[in-house]
Design a protein around this motif. Structure first.
Motif, mmCIF file in Angstrom:
data_model
loop_
_atom_site.group_PDB
_atom_site.id
_atom_site.type_symbol
_atom_site.label_atom_id
_atom_site.label_comp_id
_atom_site.label_asym_id
_atom_site.label_seq_id
_atom_site.Cartn_x
_atom_site.Cartn_y
_atom_site.Cartn_z
ATOM 1 N N GLN A 157 -7.026 -8.744 -4.561
ATOM 2 C CA GLN A 157 -6.283 -9.685 -5.396
ATOM 3 C C GLN A 157 -4.902 -9.147 -5.735
ATOM 4 O OE1 GLN A 157 -9.376 -8.605 -5.733
ATOM 5 N NE2 GLN A 157 -10.703 -10.053 -6.865
ATOM 6 N N ALA A 158 -4.809 -7.843 -6.020
ATOM 7 C CA ALA A 158 -3.514 -7.255 -6.346
ATOM 8 C C ALA A 158 -2.571 -7.302 -5.146
ATOM 9 C CB ALA A 158 -3.701 -5.812 -6.822
ATOM 10 N N LEU A 159 -3.103 -6.985 -3.969
ATOM 11 C CA LEU A 159 -2.283 -7.042 -2.759
ATOM 12 C C LEU A 159 -1.805 -8.469 -2.498
ATOM 13 C CD1 LEU A 159 -4.256 -4.630 -0.405
ATOM 14 C CD2 LEU A 159 -1.921 -4.311 -1.243
ATOM 15 N N ALA A 160 -2.700 -9.442 -2.692
ATOM 16 C CA ALA A 160 -2.317 -10.841 -2.486
ATOM 17 C C ALA A 160 -1.200 -11.241 -3.443
ATOM 18 C CB ALA A 160 -3.532 -11.748 -2.668
ATOM 19 N N GLY A 161 -1.235 -10.724 -4.668
ATOM 20 C CA GLY A 161 -0.171 -11.023 -5.623
ATOM 21 C C GLY A 161 1.164 -10.461 -5.190
ATOM 22 N N HIS A 162 1.174 -9.232 -4.675
ATOM 23 C CA HIS A 162 2.434 -8.634 -4.206
ATOM 24 C C HIS A 162 2.951 -9.356 -2.971
ATOM 25 C CE1 HIS A 162 2.462 -5.419 -7.107
ATOM 26 N NE2 HIS A 162 1.247 -5.053 -6.771
ATOM 27 N N VAL A 163 2.052 -9.736 -2.074
ATOM 28 C CA VAL A 163 2.466 -10.494 -0.896
ATOM 29 C C VAL A 163 3.080 -11.824 -1.312
ATOM 30 C CG1 VAL A 163 1.576 -11.772 1.101
ATOM 31 C CG2 VAL A 163 0.883 -9.405 0.735
ATOM 32 N N ALA B 213 8.292 -5.132 -8.215
ATOM 33 C CA ALA B 213 7.373 -4.391 -9.086
ATOM 34 C C ALA B 213 8.018 -3.070 -9.487
ATOM 35 C CB ALA B 213 6.044 -4.134 -8.389
ATOM 36 N N GLU B 214 7.827 -2.676 -10.745
ATOM 37 C CA GLU B 214 8.269 -1.347 -11.174
ATOM 38 C C GLU B 214 7.345 -0.280 -10.607
ATOM 39 O OE1 GLU B 214 10.623 1.531 -12.755
ATOM 40 O OE2 GLU B 214 11.012 -0.624 -12.614
ATOM 41 N N ARG B 215 6.074 -0.587 -10.540
ATOM 42 C CA ARG B 215 5.079 0.259 -9.889
ATOM 43 C C ARG B 215 4.031 -0.652 -9.272
ATOM 44 N NH1 ARG B 215 8.246 3.687 -10.676
ATOM 45 N NH2 ARG B 215 7.982 5.807 -11.470
ATOM 46 N N VAL B 216 3.567 -0.301 -8.106
ATOM 47 C CA VAL B 216 2.493 -1.061 -7.462
ATOM 48 C C VAL B 216 1.169 -0.400 -7.800
ATOM 49 C CG1 VAL B 216 1.464 -1.739 -5.262
ATOM 50 C CG2 VAL B 216 3.931 -1.961 -5.607
ATOM 51 N N SER B 217 0.292 -1.167 -8.421
ATOM 52 C CA SER B 217 -1.032 -0.673 -8.795
ATOM 53 C C SER B 217 -2.082 -1.501 -8.070
ATOM 54 C CB SER B 217 -1.231 -0.775 -10.307
ATOM 55 O OG SER B 217 -2.546 -0.401 -10.672
ATOM 56 N N PRO C 141 -10.428 -10.669 6.641
ATOM 57 C CA PRO C 141 -10.031 -10.017 5.393
ATOM 58 C C PRO C 141 -11.094 -9.052 4.891
ATOM 59 C CG PRO C 141 -9.646 -12.377 5.289
ATOM 60 C CD PRO C 141 -10.436 -12.127 6.523
ATOM 61 N N ALA C 142 -10.607 -7.994 4.257
ATOM 62 C CA ALA C 142 -11.469 -7.029 3.588
ATOM 63 C C ALA C 142 -10.670 -6.405 2.478
ATOM 64 C CB ALA C 142 -11.986 -5.982 4.584
ATOM 65 N N THR C 143 -11.195 -5.378 1.835
ATOM 66 C CA THR C 143 -10.489 -4.804 0.691
ATOM 67 C C THR C 143 -9.740 -3.553 1.055
ATOM 68 O OG1 THR C 143 -12.492 -3.582 0.087
ATOM 69 C CG2 THR C 143 -12.151 -5.722 -0.948
ATOM 70 N N ALA C 144 -9.898 -3.010 2.266
ATOM 71 C CA ALA C 144 -9.190 -1.795 2.657
ATOM 72 C C ALA C 144 -8.038 -2.174 3.569
ATOM 73 C CB ALA C 144 -10.124 -0.830 3.387
ATOM 74 N N VAL D 250 0.841 -1.190 0.000
ATOM 75 C CA VAL D 250 0.000 0.000 0.000
ATOM 76 C C VAL D 250 0.882 1.248 0.000
ATOM 77 C CG1 VAL D 250 -1.771 1.291 1.258
ATOM 78 C CG2 VAL D 250 -1.877 -1.211 1.174
ATOM 79 N N LEU D 251 1.932 1.239 0.821
ATOM 80 C CA LEU D 251 2.836 2.390 0.866
ATOM 81 C C LEU D 251 3.555 2.562 -0.467
ATOM 82 C CD1 LEU D 251 4.163 4.670 2.433
ATOM 83 C CD2 LEU D 251 5.828 3.015 3.317
ATOM 84 N N ALA D 252 4.017 1.457 -1.075
ATOM 85 C CA ALA D 252 4.686 1.551 -2.379
ATOM 86 C C ALA D 252 3.752 2.121 -3.438
ATOM 87 C CB ALA D 252 5.191 0.175 -2.801
ATOM 88 N N MET D 253 2.456 1.783 -3.360
ATOM 89 C CA MET D 253 1.481 2.351 -4.286
ATOM 90 C C MET D 253 1.359 3.854 -4.078
ATOM 91 S SD MET D 253 -1.904 3.568 -4.396
ATOM 92 C CE MET D 253 -2.696 2.844 -2.952
#
Length: 331
Positions: free
Chosen positions: A283-289, A271-275, A321-324, A238-241
């Motif tokens: 789902q995106a956060l789970a991928g980075h984790v 990641a070059e950029r975190v989106s 779990p939640a999305t925020a 989240v911080l990288a984003m």
């Protein structure tokens, strides 16, 4: 690692009491300074023995973790003395930390892997974020940063456990260009400060292998780690984003090459950029984790005795779990 007993919630890492005695570490450091590493090791044995005998939970956690590494890598199961060796490795790493911050480490023994893109970023004054872990000797990375022109490093730490040790490190290296920011949660003001530093070409480092001090819904994600799902914080991503900068994994462990002793600092681009697209944030956060967990898994598979989370990592308490999510600093 062993699951918590039935009816008992697993203890949060932040609620486990600090065992490091800064005064004792200073005394042991002086033993090494005047007599060398082997006298230091002789002096540290009774200290490690006391901890090993008095902390059955740490022993069990170490044995469980090492058994997972062995099963994951196909190595023989660890023997009864494996947890003892694990704690001795931690004691040796404490000395490496002190040597690094006092400038007495032989930096010609520090090697780097995967660092070329980071060097290019430093040359171009482009900042980035480094997600680290409780593996090896991060202080060697700090000391190495202080020796490289243009590498400004800010490390986010939660110091409920580490305040005494951090004071000792500041005593050894009061002029360090590396800044430690003591935070529990990343507030908007902290995020703005970090964004300004990254915009100036600085780097921010944050641990990614402990759940937040105060888990909130969506602050963790599960990822496969050594053969079983484990909870990891999503705060670094989240911080990288928010910082809109490249994200790298970084770890520093002892060299496995006996012909080339010392330490190896590894960089892996995550990641070059975190989106985090709307509607697909979880789902995106789970991928980075998961990407971080794979990088950490590769390091601990090579250097199993240098991961220093002496608690039941797989049974950490997490929120629903939640999305925020709110970025949360971990030591």
């Amino acid at each position: 690692m062993n699951a918590p007993a039935a009816g008992r919630a697993p203890a949060h890492w932040a609620h486990i009491g600090e065992s490091t005695c800064a005064g004792g570490l200073w005394l042991l450091y002086q033993v090494h300074r005047w007599l060398g590493r082997w006298p230091y090791r002789l002096c540290v044995v009774p200290v490690v023995a006391w901890y090993w005998l008095s902390r059955p939970a740490a022993r069990a956690a170490s044995r469980g973790y090492l058994a997972r590494v062995a099963a994951h890598t196909g190595r023989p199961a660890p023997g009864p003395g494996a947890s003892w060796r694990h704690l001795l490795s931690f004691a040796d790493t404490l000395l490496d930390k002190l040597l690094a911050m006092s400038g007495r480490y032989r930096f010609e023994h520090l090697r780097f892997e995967g660092h070329e893109p980071v060097l290019q970023m430093i040359a171009e004054r482009r900042g980035g974020m480094l997600v680290t872990g409780h593996v090896g000797c991060l202080e060697l990375c700090q000391a190495g940063a202080g020796r490289r022109e243009g590498f400004d490093l800010t490390i986010l730490v939660h110091t409920r456990h580490a305040e005494q040790f951090n004071r000792l490190l500041r005593r050894l290296d009061p002029g360090s260009r590396v800044e430690l920011i003591q935070v529990t949660e990343i507030t908007p003001a902290t995020a703005a400060l970090l964004a300004e530093r990254v915009a100036r070409g600085g780097f921010v480092a944050m641990a990614g292998d402990r759940v937040p001090v105060r888990p909130t819904p969506g602050s963790t994600a599960m990822a496969p780690f050594l053969g079983q799902p484990a909870p990891f914080p999503v705060g670094p991503y989240v911080l990288a984003m928010l910082l809109q900068c490249p994200l790298y994994f970084m770890a520093c462990t002892r060299s496995a090459d006996r012909a080339r002793p010392g330490h190896v600092v590894r960089f892996v681009r995550l990641a070059e950029r975190v989106s985090l697209p709307r509607g697909q944030r979880a789902q995106a956060l789970a991928g980075h984790v998961a990407a971080y967990a794979r990088a950490l898994e590769a390091v601990v598979a090579e250097a199993p005795f240098e991961w220093f989370n002496f608690f039941d990592f797989w049974a950490q308490p997490v929120a629903t779990p939640a999305t925020a999510a709110t970025p949360t600093a971990c030591p």
